[in-house]
Scaffold this active site. Structure first.
Site, PDB file in Angstrom:
ATOM      1  N   THR A   1      -1.749  -0.394  -6.225  1.00  0.00           N
ATOM      2  CA  THR A   1      -0.901  -1.578  -6.124  1.00  0.00           C
ATOM      3  C   THR A   1      -1.443  -2.637  -7.086  1.00  0.00           C
ATOM      4  O   THR A   1      -2.644  -2.729  -7.319  1.00  0.00           O
ATOM      5  CB  THR A   1      -0.860  -2.134  -4.691  1.00  0.00           C
ATOM      6  N   GLY A   2      -0.533  -3.416  -7.649  1.00  0.00           N
ATOM      7  CA  GLY A   2      -0.953  -4.385  -8.663  1.00  0.00           C
ATOM      8  C   GLY A   2      -1.598  -3.700  -9.851  1.00  0.00           C
ATOM      9  O   GLY A   2      -2.600  -4.165 -10.381  1.00  0.00           O
TER      10      GLY A   2
ATOM     11  N   TYR B   1      -8.471 -17.920   0.041  1.00  0.00           N
ATOM     12  CA  TYR B   1      -8.708 -16.642  -0.629  1.00  0.00           C
ATOM     13  C   TYR B   1      -9.873 -15.897   0.018  1.00  0.00           C
ATOM     14  O   TYR B   1      -9.789 -14.689   0.291  1.00  0.00           O
ATOM     15  CB  TYR B   1      -8.992 -16.899  -2.106  1.00  0.00           C
TER      16      TYR B   1
ATOM     17  N   ILE C   1      -7.830  -5.426 -13.437  1.00  0.00           N
ATOM     18  CA  ILE C   1      -8.573  -4.369 -12.752  1.00  0.00           C
ATOM     19  C   ILE C   1      -7.662  -3.206 -12.401  1.00  0.00           C
ATOM     20  O   ILE C   1      -8.041  -2.040 -12.538  1.00  0.00           O
ATOM     21  CB  ILE C   1      -9.272  -4.937 -11.503  1.00  0.00           C
ATOM     22  N   GLY C   2      -6.452  -3.497 -11.959  1.00  0.00           N
ATOM     23  CA  GLY C   2      -5.517  -2.429 -11.590  1.00  0.00           C
ATOM     24  C   GLY C   2      -5.209  -1.504 -12.745  1.00  0.00           C
ATOM     25  O   GLY C   2      -5.191  -0.267 -12.594  1.00  0.00           O
TER      26      GLY C   2
ATOM     27  N   SER D   1      -0.502  -3.118 -12.940  1.00  0.00           N
ATOM     28  CA  SER D   1       0.043  -3.338 -14.282  1.00  0.00           C
ATOM     29  C   SER D   1      -0.954  -3.962 -15.250  1.00  0.00           C
ATOM     30  O   SER D   1      -0.805  -3.831 -16.469  1.00  0.00           O
ATOM     31  CB  SER D   1       1.295  -4.221 -14.205  1.00  0.00           C
TER      32      SER D   1
END
Length: 248
Positions: free
Chosen positions: A12-13, A156, A18-19, A15
């Site tokens: 997920t994420g 966060y 880190i992803g 693009s």
């Protein structure tokens, strides 16, 4: 037990940052890749092309991590194309900087929904397949702030602390089914999230880190990859923080 080359990973994420580094690390090993994104269509395609250039089979999928309906549609599309994730990397998330006194209720709800609800929904939706085959890996990308907290990042930090607790609890729940659940909690990583810092602020931050530098997305990706290996089956419920000796 499957070999890594027989598995599919959903990031997920995936693009950018880190992803994207995680996607490329798995692609280099011939793993089937699913790159999830919300709005970064061009970046997702760019990462997909890089993975395909390494010989990997790749799909890109868009869905709002806050929406169970959209995630269910994503799961069904993946099923239809034979891309059932054996490895789930819950990397998608958003950051927030500001004093708690300035955090609005909407800010709180948004960050909680993406960072925690998204992880919960994805884990709940994709773990039945893993349970059915008695094999799987769930890796949550947390933060050093989930371990020690950060001033002006209370919201966060709270979501990342929740992610760590979720990791430890789910690991115990899924261990009898042959599934490991771990979290990677990076320190400062040199990605676009650092673009808000000027050169002096970056230099001051580097001086606080015993290793004398920021981490790279590729270093985080290598740790995620290690935790996904079949031979990492006895490592579960762990929060591992690659941070260069900072906040250990």
């Amino acid at each position: 037990m499957k070999t890594l080359q027989e598995t599919t990973v959903l990031i997920t994420g995936g693009s950018r940052g880190i992803g994207a580094a995680i996607a490329k690390r798995f692609a280099a090993e011939g793993v089937n890749i699913v790159i999830h994104y919300l709005e970064s269509h061009e970046r997702a395609n760019e990462t997909a092309r890089a993975c395909m250039a390494m010989g990997a089979n790749v799909m890109t999928m868009t869905a709002d991590l806050r929406s169970k309906e959209q995630l269910e549609r994503m799961r069904d599309k993946l099923d239809a194309h034979g891309f059932k994730p054996d490895i789930l990397v819950n990397n998608g998330g958003i950051s927030h900087y500001g004093m708690l006194s300035e955090v609005s209720e909407q800010d709180w709800d948004d960050v909680m929904a993406v960072n925690l609800k998204g992880m919960f929904l994805c884990s709940q939706l994709f773990m039945p397949y893993m349970v059915g085959q008695r094999y799987g890996r769930i890796i949550n990308v947390s933060s050093v702030w989930g371990n020690v907290g950060a001033s002006c990042e209370v919201l966060y930090s709270t979501t990342k602390g929740g992610m760590n607790a979720f990791t430890k609890a789910l690991a115990k729940e899924l261990a009898p089914s042959g599934i490991t659940v771990n979290a990677v909690a990076p320190g400062v990583v040199d990605t676009l999230m650092m673009s808000g810092f000027d050169s002096k602020e970056k230099a001051a931050l580097q001086q606080e880190i015993p290793a004398g530098r920021f981490g790279s997305a590729e270093e985080v990706a290598s740790l995620v990859y290690f935790l996904s290996l079949p031979e990492s089956s006895y490592i579960t419920g762990q929060i591992i923080s690659p941070n260069g000796g900072w906040h250990t």
